[in-house]
Scaffold this motif. Structure first.
Motif, PDB file in Angstrom:
ATOM      1  N   GLY A  86       0.819  -1.208   0.000  1.00  0.00           N
ATOM      2  CA  GLY A  86       0.000   0.000   0.000  1.00  0.00           C
ATOM      3  C   GLY A  86       0.850   1.254   0.000  1.00  0.00           C
ATOM      4  O   GLY A  86       0.504   2.261  -0.638  1.00  0.00           O
ATOM      5  N   ALA A  87       1.983   1.196   0.713  1.00  0.00           N
ATOM      6  CA  ALA A  87       2.885   2.353   0.748  1.00  0.00           C
ATOM      7  C   ALA A  87       3.426   2.666  -0.639  1.00  0.00           C
ATOM      8  O   ALA A  87       3.538   3.835  -1.030  1.00  0.00           O
ATOM      9  N   VAL A  88       3.767   1.624  -1.401  1.00  0.00           N
ATOM     10  CA  VAL A  88       4.270   1.829  -2.766  1.00  0.00           C
ATOM     11  C   VAL A  88       3.169   2.401  -3.654  1.00  0.00           C
ATOM     12  O   VAL A  88       3.356   3.420  -4.339  1.00  0.00           O
ATOM     13  N   TYR A 101      -6.093  13.833  -2.509  1.00  0.00           N
ATOM     14  CA  TYR A 101      -6.928  12.829  -3.165  1.00  0.00           C
ATOM     15  C   TYR A 101      -6.479  11.414  -2.835  1.00  0.00           C
ATOM     16  O   TYR A 101      -7.290  10.490  -2.774  1.00  0.00           O
ATOM     17  N   THR A 102      -5.192  11.257  -2.581  1.00  0.00           N
ATOM     18  CA  THR A 102      -4.703   9.922  -2.247  1.00  0.00           C
ATOM     19  C   THR A 102      -5.248   9.450  -0.917  1.00  0.00           C
ATOM     20  O   THR A 102      -5.718   8.318  -0.790  1.00  0.00           O
ATOM     21  N   PHE A 103      -5.219  10.323   0.109  1.00  0.00           N
ATOM     22  CA  PHE A 103      -5.735   9.794   1.368  1.00  0.00           C
ATOM     23  C   PHE A 103      -7.258   9.826   1.458  1.00  0.00           C
ATOM     24  O   PHE A 103      -7.829   9.280   2.394  1.00  0.00           O
ATOM     25  N   LEU A 104      -7.932  10.397   0.486  1.00  0.00           N
ATOM     26  CA  LEU A 104      -9.375  10.168   0.358  1.00  0.00           C
ATOM     27  C   LEU A 104      -9.637   8.732  -0.102  1.00  0.00           C
ATOM     28  O   LEU A 104     -10.564   8.065   0.364  1.00  0.00           O
ATOM     29  N   ILE A 105      -8.798   8.257  -1.016  1.00  0.00           N
ATOM     30  CA  ILE A 105      -8.930   6.877  -1.496  1.00  0.00           C
ATOM     31  C   ILE A 105      -8.643   5.891  -0.368  1.00  0.00           C
ATOM     32  O   ILE A 105      -9.376   4.912  -0.174  1.00  0.00           O
ATOM     33  N   THR A 106      -7.578   6.149   0.397  1.00  0.00           N
ATOM     34  CA  THR A 106      -7.192   5.186   1.433  1.00  0.00           C
ATOM     35  C   THR A 106      -8.263   5.048   2.503  1.00  0.00           C
ATOM     36  O   THR A 106      -8.560   3.938   2.955  1.00  0.00           O
ATOM     37  N   LEU A 143      -3.603  -2.705   3.012  1.00  0.00           N
ATOM     38  CA  LEU A 143      -3.266  -1.966   1.799  1.00  0.00           C
ATOM     39  C   LEU A 143      -3.621  -0.489   1.964  1.00  0.00           C
ATOM     40  O   LEU A 143      -2.831   0.401   1.633  1.00  0.00           O
ATOM     41  N   ALA A 144      -4.814  -0.226   2.496  1.00  0.00           N
ATOM     42  CA  ALA A 144      -5.246   1.160   2.695  1.00  0.00           C
ATOM     43  C   ALA A 144      -4.386   1.870   3.730  1.00  0.00           C
ATOM     44  O   ALA A 144      -4.002   3.033   3.555  1.00  0.00           O
ATOM     45  N   LEU A 145      -4.061   1.162   4.805  1.00  0.00           N
ATOM     46  CA  LEU A 145      -3.283   1.783   5.871  1.00  0.00           C
ATOM     47  C   LEU A 145      -1.882   2.150   5.394  1.00  0.00           C
ATOM     48  O   LEU A 145      -1.264   3.091   5.906  1.00  0.00           O
ATOM     49  N   GLY A 146      -1.390   1.420   4.389  1.00  0.00           N
ATOM     50  CA  GLY A 146      -0.079   1.723   3.842  1.00  0.00           C
ATOM     51  C   GLY A 146       0.006   3.106   3.222  1.00  0.00           C
ATOM     52  O   GLY A 146       1.101   3.657   3.074  1.00  0.00           O
ATOM     53  N   GLY A 147      -1.129   3.682   2.857  1.00  0.00           N
ATOM     54  CA  GLY A 147      -1.117   5.025   2.284  1.00  0.00           C
ATOM     55  C   GLY A 147      -1.602   6.104   3.217  1.00  0.00           C
ATOM     56  O   GLY A 147      -1.482   7.294   2.908  1.00  0.00           O
ATOM     57  N   GLU A 148      -2.146   5.723   4.375  1.00  0.00           N
ATOM     58  CA  GLU A 148      -2.778   6.707   5.258  1.00  0.00           C
ATOM     59  C   GLU A 148      -1.772   7.546   6.033  1.00  0.00           C
ATOM     60  O   GLU A 148      -1.803   8.777   5.974  1.00  0.00           O
ATOM     61  N   TYR A 149      -0.880   6.895   6.755  1.00  0.00           N
ATOM     62  CA  TYR A 149      -0.002   7.656   7.650  1.00  0.00           C
ATOM     63  C   TYR A 149       0.869   8.644   6.877  1.00  0.00           C
ATOM     64  O   TYR A 149       0.984   9.820   7.254  1.00  0.00           O
TER      65      TYR A 149
END
Length: 543
Positions: A86-88, A101-106, A143-149
């Motif tokens: 998810g981070a990648v 917009y990215t953390f709206l998706i996550t 996967l979602a959490l990989g983009g949140e923080y």
């Protein structure tokens, strides 16, 4: 709106572009929206960990109680295991398309996956498909959490003035605690309105379904936000990275920095944080035989007090530096963690602690191997005996006996008959072992809160300054990607599997304190790498 601070950033190959207009009212909205979204997203992830024991029973019923619990924790860890992916994915999106917009998706992905768990059939209803679906939802959560923080940290930091960046981003760190607290509160509140039979039948679904409401609130809040001023300036100047992933790793110096962050920062802070929350909770519930609800209340109250430490040390890092605070927290963790867990044991169940000191259990047998993953019972008589002791939270020492000999047990030097579980229980009780779940008196419960709050203090030192520190270590063009990948590898693998590894170490060794070694070793390694592998960054202007 009146501007309180202004800054300028020189973007490579372009003229200088004004990127930062800091307004107090706007910044409060940025911090509030990012923090609440982080609370809700971590709630979604932690509610599973809070209910790991019951989930193990409902989705892995063929396993023994110990194995079912460990399998549930392994599934919890699986969500962390996919966080680097998810981070990648979301790191690249964040550096190419934008932070907002990215953390709206996550958060949308996280909310839908968590809510879906509330609709899953149990093993009794659907057989093997039930745990398969459960693992699938956990993987989507991870996967979602990989983009949140990374998104929240970068977004807030890129709005903050240099002299307040640690303070602003500390609320992101505190929000992780907030998510854990919310998960505890919802689980406790849900359980209070249904009896135990209803809770196991359908009540456990309520905390997961509650995620749909949190998702709606989170989206409403985050849609109010504008894009980060740093990213907006890069986009206007046409200097965003075309391939953030390749650019983040295109030199040996960048690779070394990513590796140093992964171990020296992410792994270290995460094992301290998880020790303060999940390992302490599991230790109270399992090894110390403390009532589940009482243990959750103790951890929850301590977590409330610990919120202050994250903000305090984030603020302090703006004054005296990030690195020295984190290193001090690491050093104190190595020195204090074992004494704190022993203190916890003496408070939570002094009868059990005293019995183990006064009348230690020694098991002698020809094959005393113990497999915590066994689903059809242990293979040997000695293994069955260890299984029984492990389930009761009783520590034991294993001694190799003559080949083929029946297992022999002594309790406080007295040989006991273990041919029947009832006789074993009677012998343990006769030696003062309290085998039933206990609720400590108020004074000792208050001291337990103090112990866990001290561990939370250590977590605040090692976690509070980190968001600002990580943002300052990486350039704007690849910041989302460069920050997210090492952070989520470190937290996902070293931290996410901590509950599973520590419980496995306890079950294998018979020592209820064995799992603490994992925390101490990882933190000691992190101390060395951070001390010699990464610079101080406090006060740095972001590019």
């Amino acid at each position: 709106m009146p501007a309180k601070y202004r800054g300028r950033a020189a973007l490579a190959g372009t003229h200088t572009v004004e990127v930062q207009t800091i307004d107090i009212k706007r910044d409060r909205l940025v911090i509030l929206a990012s923090s609440l979204g982080t609370v809700f997203e971590w709630y979604d992830f932690f509610v599973y960990g809070t209910l790991a024991g019951l989930i193990g029973k409902l989705f892995f019923p063929g396993a023994s109680p110990s194995a079912g619990f460990l399998l549930a924790l392994a599934t919890f860890g699986a969500g962390f295991g996919v966080r680097p992916i998810g981070a990648v994915v979301f790191g690249v999106l964040g550096d190419r398309l934008g932070r907002k917009y990215t953390f709206l998706i996550t958060i949308t992905l996280m909310g839908l996956a968590t809510g879906a768990i509330g609709f899953l059939p149990t093993y009794a209803q659907a057989g093997i498909i039930a745990p398969v679906l459960l693992v699938g939802m956990r993987l989507l959560q991870g996967l979602a959490l990989g983009g949140e923080y990374g998104g929240a940290a970068v977004y807030v930091a890129e709005h903050a003035p240099a002299h307040r960046r640690g303070f602003y981003t500390s609320f992101i760190q505190a929000s992780v605690i907030g998510g854990f607290l919310l998960s505890l509160a919802v689980v406790l509140a849900s359980g209070a309105f249904v009896d135990p039979a209803q809770w196991e039948a359908w009540g456990w679904r309520i905390p997961f379904l509650f995620s749909f409401l949190l998702l709606a609130v989170s989206l409403w809040i985050r849609l109010k936000l504008k894009e980060s001023p740093v990213f907006a300036a890069m986009k206007a100047a046409g200097t965003t990275a075309k391939n953030p992933l390749r650019e983040a790793f295109d030199s040996s110096a960048k690779v070394r920095r990513v590796l140093a962050v992964m171990i020296g920062v992410a792994a270290g802070l995460t094992v301290v944080w998880y020790t303060a929350q999940f390992q302490a909770l599991y230790f109270l519930q399992n090894a110390l035989r403390m009532d589940d609800t009482a243990a959750r209340i103790v951890i929850g109250i301590a977590a409330c007090f610990s919120l202050v430490w994250f903000v305090l040390f984030g603020w302090l890092s703006d004054k005296i530096g990030r690195k020295k605070i984190i290193l001090t927290g690491y050093a104190l963790t190595v020195v204090l963690m074992f004494p704190l867990f022993h203190w916890m044991a003496n408070l939570a169940n002094p009868g059990l602690s005293a019995a183990m000191e006064r009348s230690p259990v020694v098991v002698t047998g020809s094959d005393c191997s113990y497999d915590p993953f066994a689903t059809k019972g242990q293979a040997t008589a000695c293994g069955k005996l260890l299984d029984a002791l492990s389930k009761k939270g009783v520590a034991y020492t294993k001694v190799e006996g003559a080949r083929g000999a029946a297992p022999d047990v002594t309790i406080g030097g007295t040989r006991v008959d273990v041919s029947d579980p009832v006789l074993l229980d009677a012998a343990l009780k006769a030696k003062g072992y309290p085998l039933d779940k206990t609720v400590p008196p108020f004074r000792k419960a208050a001291l337990l809160v103090l112990v866990v709050t001290i561990i939370g203090f250590l977590s605040g030192m090692t976690y509070g300054p980190v968001a600002a520190y990580l943002v300052e270590l990486f350039p704007a063009r690849t910041r989302y990607t460069s920050l997210s990948i090492p952070y989520h590898i470190g937290t996902g693998y070293f931290g996410g599997f901590l509950p599973f590894i520590s419980q496995y170490m306890v079950a294998r060794s018979g020592d209820p304190f064995a799992g603490v070694w994992y925390t101490v070793i990882v933190v000691a390694l992190a101390f060395v790498i951070l001390a010699f592998g990464l610079p101080e960054t406090s006060g740095k202007e972001l590019d």
